[in-house]
Write an enzyme that holds these catalytic residues in place. Structure first.
Site, PDB file in Angstrom:
ATOM      1  N   LYS A 191      29.629  51.383  32.623  1.00 12.22           N
ATOM      2  CA  LYS A 191      30.146  51.871  33.905  1.00 12.22           C
ATOM      3  C   LYS A 191      31.021  53.104  33.703  1.00 12.22           C
ATOM      4  O   LYS A 191      31.882  53.121  32.822  1.00 12.22           O
ATOM      5  CB  LYS A 191      30.923  50.755  34.614  1.00 12.22           C
ATOM      6  CG  LYS A 191      32.162  50.264  33.868  1.00 12.22           C
ATOM      7  CD  LYS A 191      32.768  49.102  34.626  1.00 12.22           C
ATOM      8  CE  LYS A 191      34.054  48.593  34.048  1.00 12.22           C
ATOM      9  NZ  LYS A 191      35.152  49.544  34.009  1.00 12.22           N
ATOM     10  N   LYS A 248      36.316  52.733  36.981  1.00 15.44           N
ATOM     11  CA  LYS A 248      37.149  51.563  36.718  1.00 15.44           C
ATOM     12  C   LYS A 248      36.487  50.323  37.310  1.00 15.44           C
ATOM     13  O   LYS A 248      36.491  49.258  36.703  1.00 15.44           O
ATOM     14  CB  LYS A 248      38.565  51.768  37.294  1.00 15.44           C
ATOM     15  CG  LYS A 248      39.292  53.008  36.739  1.00 15.44           C
ATOM     16  CD  LYS A 248      39.374  53.033  35.235  1.00 15.44           C
ATOM     17  CE  LYS A 248      40.153  54.239  34.722  1.00 15.44           C
ATOM     18  NZ  LYS A 248      40.004  54.409  33.252  1.00 15.44           N
ATOM     19  N   ASP A 308      35.207  45.031  30.034  1.00 16.16           N
ATOM     20  CA  ASP A 308      35.686  46.082  29.118  1.00 16.16           C
ATOM     21  C   ASP A 308      36.475  45.573  27.897  1.00 16.16           C
ATOM     22  O   ASP A 308      37.486  46.183  27.510  1.00 16.16           O
ATOM     23  CB  ASP A 308      36.553  47.094  29.894  1.00 16.16           C
ATOM     24  CG  ASP A 308      35.791  47.774  31.017  1.00 16.16           C
ATOM     25  OD1 ASP A 308      34.594  47.510  31.174  1.00 16.16           O
ATOM     26  OD2 ASP A 308      36.410  48.555  31.758  1.00 16.16           O
ATOM     27  N   CYS A 343      40.783  47.999  35.544  1.00 18.80           N
ATOM     28  CA  CYS A 343      39.352  47.721  35.742  1.00 18.80           C
ATOM     29  C   CYS A 343      39.077  46.328  36.300  1.00 18.80           C
ATOM     30  O   CYS A 343      38.122  46.142  37.059  1.00 18.80           O
ATOM     31  CB  CYS A 343      38.600  47.966  34.446  1.00 18.80           C
ATOM     32  SG  CYS A 343      38.571  49.721  34.033  1.00 18.80           S
ATOM     33  N   VAL A 389      39.972  43.261  30.470  1.00 18.96           N
ATOM     34  CA  VAL A 389      41.109  44.192  30.495  1.00 18.96           C
ATOM     35  C   VAL A 389      40.750  45.463  31.248  1.00 18.96           C
ATOM     36  O   VAL A 389      39.583  45.824  31.342  1.00 18.96           O
ATOM     37  CB  VAL A 389      41.534  44.555  29.055  1.00 18.96           C
ATOM     38  CG1 VAL A 389      41.998  43.316  28.323  1.00 18.96           C
ATOM     39  CG2 VAL A 389      40.437  45.252  28.268  1.00 18.96           C
ATOM     40  N   THR A 390      41.791  46.156  31.764  1.00 18.18           N
ATOM     41  CA  THR A 390      43.127  45.647  31.929  1.00 18.18           C
ATOM     42  C   THR A 390      43.260  45.046  33.333  1.00 18.18           C
ATOM     43  O   THR A 390      42.547  45.449  34.250  1.00 18.18           O
ATOM     44  CB  THR A 390      44.208  46.753  31.750  1.00 18.18           C
ATOM     45  OG1 THR A 390      44.013  47.775  32.743  1.00 18.18           O
ATOM     46  CG2 THR A 390      44.138  47.373  30.373  1.00 18.18           C
ATOM     47  N   GLN A 442      48.661  35.814  50.529  1.00 17.95           N
ATOM     48  CA  GLN A 442      48.095  35.832  51.884  1.00 17.95           C
ATOM     49  C   GLN A 442      46.837  34.956  51.967  1.00 17.95           C
ATOM     50  O   GLN A 442      45.828  35.341  52.567  1.00 17.95           O
ATOM     51  CB  GLN A 442      47.765  37.262  52.323  1.00 17.95           C
ATOM     52  CG  GLN A 442      48.968  38.205  52.233  1.00 17.95           C
ATOM     53  CD  GLN A 442      48.629  39.591  52.714  1.00 17.95           C
ATOM     54  OE1 GLN A 442      48.350  39.802  53.903  1.00 17.95           O
ATOM     55  NE2 GLN A 442      48.656  40.555  51.802  1.00 17.95           N
ATOM     56  N   GLU A 484      33.427  50.312  29.897  1.00 19.94           N
ATOM     57  CA  GLU A 484      33.754  51.602  30.507  1.00 19.94           C
ATOM     58  C   GLU A 484      33.394  52.692  29.499  1.00 19.94           C
ATOM     59  O   GLU A 484      33.988  52.758  28.413  1.00 19.94           O
ATOM     60  CB  GLU A 484      35.245  51.685  30.864  1.00 19.94           C
ATOM     61  CG  GLU A 484      35.610  53.018  31.533  1.00 19.94           C
ATOM     62  CD  GLU A 484      37.085  53.136  31.905  1.00 19.94           C
ATOM     63  OE1 GLU A 484      37.814  52.137  31.845  1.00 19.94           O
ATOM     64  OE2 GLU A 484      37.482  54.270  32.254  1.00 19.94           O
TER      65      GLU A 484
HETATM   66  N1  TIU Z   1      39.103  48.994  31.423  1.00 19.54           N
HETATM   67  C1  TIU Z   1      40.209  49.539  31.923  1.00 19.54           C
HETATM   68  O1  TIU Z   1      41.053  48.849  32.463  1.00 19.54           O
HETATM   69  N2  TIU Z   1      40.370  50.913  31.767  1.00 19.54           N
HETATM   70  C2  TIU Z   1      41.590  51.552  31.683  1.00 19.54           C
HETATM   71  O2  TIU Z   1      41.646  52.774  31.565  1.00 19.54           O
HETATM   72  N3  TIU Z   1      42.707  50.749  31.717  1.00 19.54           N
HETATM   73  C3  TIU Z   1      44.002  51.137  31.519  1.00 19.54           C
HETATM   74  O3  TIU Z   1      44.881  50.299  31.715  1.00 19.54           O
HETATM   75  N4  TIU Z   1      44.274  52.361  31.127  1.00 19.54           N
END
Ligand code: TIU
Length: 222
Positions: free
Chosen positions: A129, A132, A24, A162, A157-158, A202, A72
């Site tokens: 997609k 997430k 993403d 995701c 990210v993030t 772990q 996304e």
């Molecule tokens: N790609 C992804 O992480 N989608 C999000 O909505 N991330 C946020 O941190 N909001």
């Protein structure tokens, strides 16, 4: 087999069965006026990792290993957008609303595209997609099975949304997963740190972490 000096211990992998998944790296998360900014986040933190993600992609391309990109985004008619996801948060712009980069998180709109510096090369897989996680409602599992991939390196990210969701999906599907620590970012530095800590806790309960330099030198070495 090759080895990456990773945490919590060395990550052993067969390059012929290893792919990079870049999650993403879209304008909607990284540039002002997109979904990330509409949620109230400072997007400058995310923008900073673009060159580092580019170095990792470059290393995989030089080594001849697959690079898979995800985005996304939703269908223009929002038929793949659950009510719960549409309603969540208090964004200034909701998914599907018109913003400065087109409709927010909608396939085909400028904001949903990958930032130009990291655009997919000819022949690289791009997965759109609606969730997430990149396995939910996508052909990713079948694509990886067809390529006989068993080991995945993650960037993007993030970190805690995701990227972590996809790593956990992959871990449960039996993949060995490694997160590129400096090629991922969160709007919340403390969430990035916590995610890295919990992934490798772990005895690598979700997977491993290593830097782009550590990963690149291993995959490029003869
Ligand atoms: N790609 C992804 O992480 N989608 C999000 O909505 N991330 C946020 O941190 N909001």
């Amino acid at each position: 087999m090759k080895t990456i000096a990773a945490q919590p211990f060395d990550f052993s992998f067969d390059p012929a069965r290893t792919a990079l998944i870049v999650i993403d790296m879209q304008r909607d998360f990284i540039e002002p006026g997109g979904f990330g900014a509409a949620l109230g986040n400072d997007v400058t933190l995310l923008k900073k990792i673009v060159p580092t993600v580019g170095r990792l992609i470059g290393a995989f391309r030089r080594a001849g290993l697959p690079v898979i990109h995800t985005r996304e985004c939703h269908k223009p008619d929002l038929s793949d957008l659950p009510r719960a996801k549409h309603a969540r948060g208090k964004p200034s712009l909701r998914i599907g609303d018109a913003g400065p980069m087109g409709r927010i998180l909608i396939a085909g709109e400028p904001g949903a595209d990958i930032v130009p510096e990291l655009a997919a090369a000819a022949g690289e897989v791009v997965i759109d997609k609606p969730g997430k996680g990149a396995f939910h409602a996508t052909p990713l599992a079948d694509i990886l099975a067809a390529k006989k991939i068993t080991h995945l390196v993650f960037a993007g990210v993030t970190t805690e949304v995701c990227v972590q969701t996809t790593m956990r999906e992959a871990n449960d599907r039996g993949f060995d997963c490694l997160l590129a620590e400096d090629a991922t970012e969160s709007y919340f530095p403390e969430f990035k740190k916590a995610t890295i800590d919990m992934i490798r806790a772990q005895g690598a309960i979700v997977g491993w972490t290593a830097t782009v330099d550590q990963i690149s030198s291993a995959i490029i070495s003869p």
